[in-house]
Design a protein around this motif. Structure first.
Motif, mmCIF file in Angstrom:
data_model
loop_
_atom_site.group_PDB
_atom_site.id
_atom_site.type_symbol
_atom_site.label_atom_id
_atom_site.label_comp_id
_atom_site.label_asym_id
_atom_site.label_seq_id
_atom_site.Cartn_x
_atom_site.Cartn_y
_atom_site.Cartn_z
ATOM 1 N N ARG A 137 0.828 -1.204 0.000
ATOM 2 C CA ARG A 137 0.000 0.000 0.000
ATOM 3 C C ARG A 137 0.866 1.258 0.000
ATOM 4 N NH1 ARG A 137 -3.025 3.565 3.293
ATOM 5 N NH2 ARG A 137 -5.101 3.946 2.407
ATOM 6 N N ARG A 168 1.015 4.360 -2.560
ATOM 7 C CA ARG A 168 0.766 5.711 -2.052
ATOM 8 C C ARG A 168 1.879 6.668 -2.479
ATOM 9 N NH1 ARG A 168 -0.686 5.729 4.202
ATOM 10 N NH2 ARG A 168 -0.891 7.946 3.703
ATOM 11 N N THR A 191 -5.327 9.298 -2.794
ATOM 12 C CA THR A 191 -4.974 8.024 -2.164
ATOM 13 C C THR A 191 -6.136 7.035 -2.197
ATOM 14 O OG1 THR A 191 -5.561 8.951 0.001
ATOM 15 C CG2 THR A 191 -3.237 9.031 -0.649
ATOM 16 N N ALA A 192 -7.357 7.523 -2.391
ATOM 17 C CA ALA A 192 -8.503 6.613 -2.510
ATOM 18 C C ALA A 192 -8.325 5.673 -3.692
ATOM 19 C CB ALA A 192 -9.791 7.414 -2.663
ATOM 20 N N VAL A 233 -5.609 4.272 -4.517
ATOM 21 C CA VAL A 233 -4.737 3.180 -4.069
ATOM 22 C C VAL A 233 -5.579 2.021 -3.558
ATOM 23 C CG1 VAL A 233 -3.055 2.484 -2.323
ATOM 24 C CG2 VAL A 233 -2.765 4.644 -3.562
ATOM 25 N N ASP A 234 -6.503 2.315 -2.660
ATOM 26 C CA ASP A 234 -7.348 1.254 -2.103
ATOM 27 C C ASP A 234 -8.235 0.633 -3.179
ATOM 28 O OD1 ASP A 234 -6.371 1.490 0.537
ATOM 29 O OD2 ASP A 234 -7.626 3.264 0.835
ATOM 30 N N GLU A 235 -8.679 1.450 -4.128
ATOM 31 C CA GLU A 235 -9.487 0.930 -5.231
ATOM 32 C C GLU A 235 -8.691 -0.096 -6.038
ATOM 33 O OE1 GLU A 235 -11.466 2.568 -9.395
ATOM 34 O OE2 GLU A 235 -10.904 3.985 -7.819
ATOM 35 N N LEU A 245 -5.994 -1.798 -5.045
ATOM 36 C CA LEU A 245 -5.708 -2.974 -4.222
ATOM 37 C C LEU A 245 -6.869 -3.962 -4.280
ATOM 38 C CD1 LEU A 245 -4.060 -1.254 -1.122
ATOM 39 C CD2 LEU A 245 -2.915 -2.784 -2.749
ATOM 40 N N GLU A 246 -8.087 -3.432 -4.269
ATOM 41 C CA GLU A 246 -9.268 -4.293 -4.376
ATOM 42 C C GLU A 246 -9.371 -4.898 -5.766
ATOM 43 O OE1 GLU A 246 -11.530 -5.319 -2.285
ATOM 44 O OE2 GLU A 246 -11.008 -4.144 -0.500
ATOM 45 N N PRO A 306 -5.905 -6.813 -1.309
ATOM 46 C CA PRO A 306 -6.132 -5.944 -0.138
ATOM 47 C C PRO A 306 -5.603 -6.550 1.155
ATOM 48 C CG PRO A 306 -8.177 -7.000 -0.816
ATOM 49 C CD PRO A 306 -7.177 -7.274 -1.896
ATOM 50 N N ALA A 339 -1.954 -5.768 1.655
ATOM 51 C CA ALA A 339 -1.589 -4.361 1.477
ATOM 52 C C ALA A 339 -0.587 -3.873 2.514
ATOM 53 C CB ALA A 339 -2.842 -3.484 1.499
ATOM 54 N N ARG A 340 -0.673 -4.399 3.741
ATOM 55 C CA ARG A 340 0.211 -3.933 4.811
ATOM 56 C C ARG A 340 1.428 -4.829 5.000
ATOM 57 N NH1 ARG A 340 -2.306 0.200 7.120
ATOM 58 N NH2 ARG A 340 -4.583 0.332 6.986
#
Length: 327
Positions: free
Chosen positions: A98, A102, A112-113, A115-117, A119-120, A125, A128-129
């Protein structure tokens, strides 16, 4: 972020020499928007060099590359026009997936939204960490694809994207790329997985020894579509088809290839002629057979008259030499 239509890729007279080694030799082809183009060739054929020249990572000796009519270096915001994943190792091993995305998003003014999109969308997801250095090859491939798509680009350039993916991941990738091409994006995929390319690509470009061998749709390259039929009397069936204005020719393994995609027509003709049908199916182009028929025995890395004793430098050797010189 809304999707955008694709952009045409034009490769014209492209040549790259590394000393006496010609990695790419007067190469010309186009990649059209809304289509998936498979870029094929044996190891050392010039694929990697071509992709690097397209992205202005390597300067051509002669010829040109254009994306939407301009060189990559001239695109005002390239991250928003071209997404590329040439290798699955371009990550800081101590940075999470992630955070890697970023950093790229922040540098290119992307929320940054997104990024999460991504990852999904790319199915990672849960990882991600996790530090990228702990990712499997398949996970790195997905992260590289997510990075390439951050700017919602018109063009996507991928080098061996299916490497390291399990069968489920390969199937997912096939559907994902088809979804992107249906949105109008231009997709150029270099791969050694011929059966996968056959199921995925709309167009094929085959190169060998730096030269263009063939390009076109798979049906065009394999001699068109048709119907494979097997019967007890192929000569009589060919005559009956001819009366119905359908030409045919002998095929492999005692079959007849009818020049029509209408299986019902062929079956009806055989029925009227009183001929039994043992097999009736659409002709399937075989990319693997086509590829090897065009490249087998001519790969410079296997040794030939130009480079006796298998002494030819490989494409990656030449690229490594240039990169070393540029350090």
């Amino acid at each position: 972020m809304t999707s955008t239509t694709g952009a045409r890729i034009e490769i014209s007279g492209l040549t790259k020499r590394f000393g006496g080694f010609v990695a790419v030799d007067d190469l010309t082809f186009t990649v059209e928007p809304g289509r998936i183009t498979g870029f094929l060739g044996p190891n050392g054929a010039g694929k990697t060099t071509t992709l690097r020249m397209l992205l202005d990572l390597v300067h051509p000796t002669s010829g040109s590359t254009r994306i939407d009519g301009v060189r990559y270096a001239e695109i005002e915001r390239p991250f928003m026009v071209v997404g590329a994943a040439l290798e699955a190792t371009n990550f800081h091993p101590g940075r999470t997936g992630r955070d890697h995305l970023r950093v790229l998003a922040t540098a290119n003014g992307i929320p940054t939204a997104r990024v999460d999109e991504l990852l999904e969308l790319t199915g990672i997801p849960a990882a991600a960490r996790k530090r990228a250095g702990e990712y499997s090859l398949g996970m790195r491939q997905r992260l590289g694809l997510a990075a390439a798509l951050l700017g919602d680009p018109k063009v996507l350039i991928l080098d061996e994207p299916a490497n390291g993916l399990d069968p489920e991941g390969i199937r997912w990738l096939r559907g994902f790329l088809r979804h992107l091409s249906d949105e109008g994006k231009t997709i150029l995929v270099s791969s050694h997985m011929l059966q996968e390319v056959q199921q995925t690509a709309d167009d094929i470009v085959i190169i060998n020894n730096g030269k263009l061998i063939r390009s076109g749709t798979l049906a065009e390259l394999s001699g068109g579509r048709g119907t494979v039929v097997r019967s007890s009397d192929l000569d009589s069936l060919a005559g009956a088809l001819r009366i119905a204005d359908v030409e045919s020719a002998p095929g492999p393994d005692d079959t007849l290839i009818a020049e029509t995609t209408d299986l019902r027509l062929v079956g009806d003709v055989a029925l009227r002629a009183g001929l039994p049908i043992w097999e009736l199916k659409a002709k399937q182009a075989d990319l693997e057979e086509l590829f090897f028929s065009l490249t087998e025995g001519t790969n410079r890395n296997l040794g030939d008259a130009t480079y006796p004793d298998s002494a030819a430098p490989t494409e990656r050797d030449a690229l490594a030499g240039q990169e070393g010189a540029n350090l």
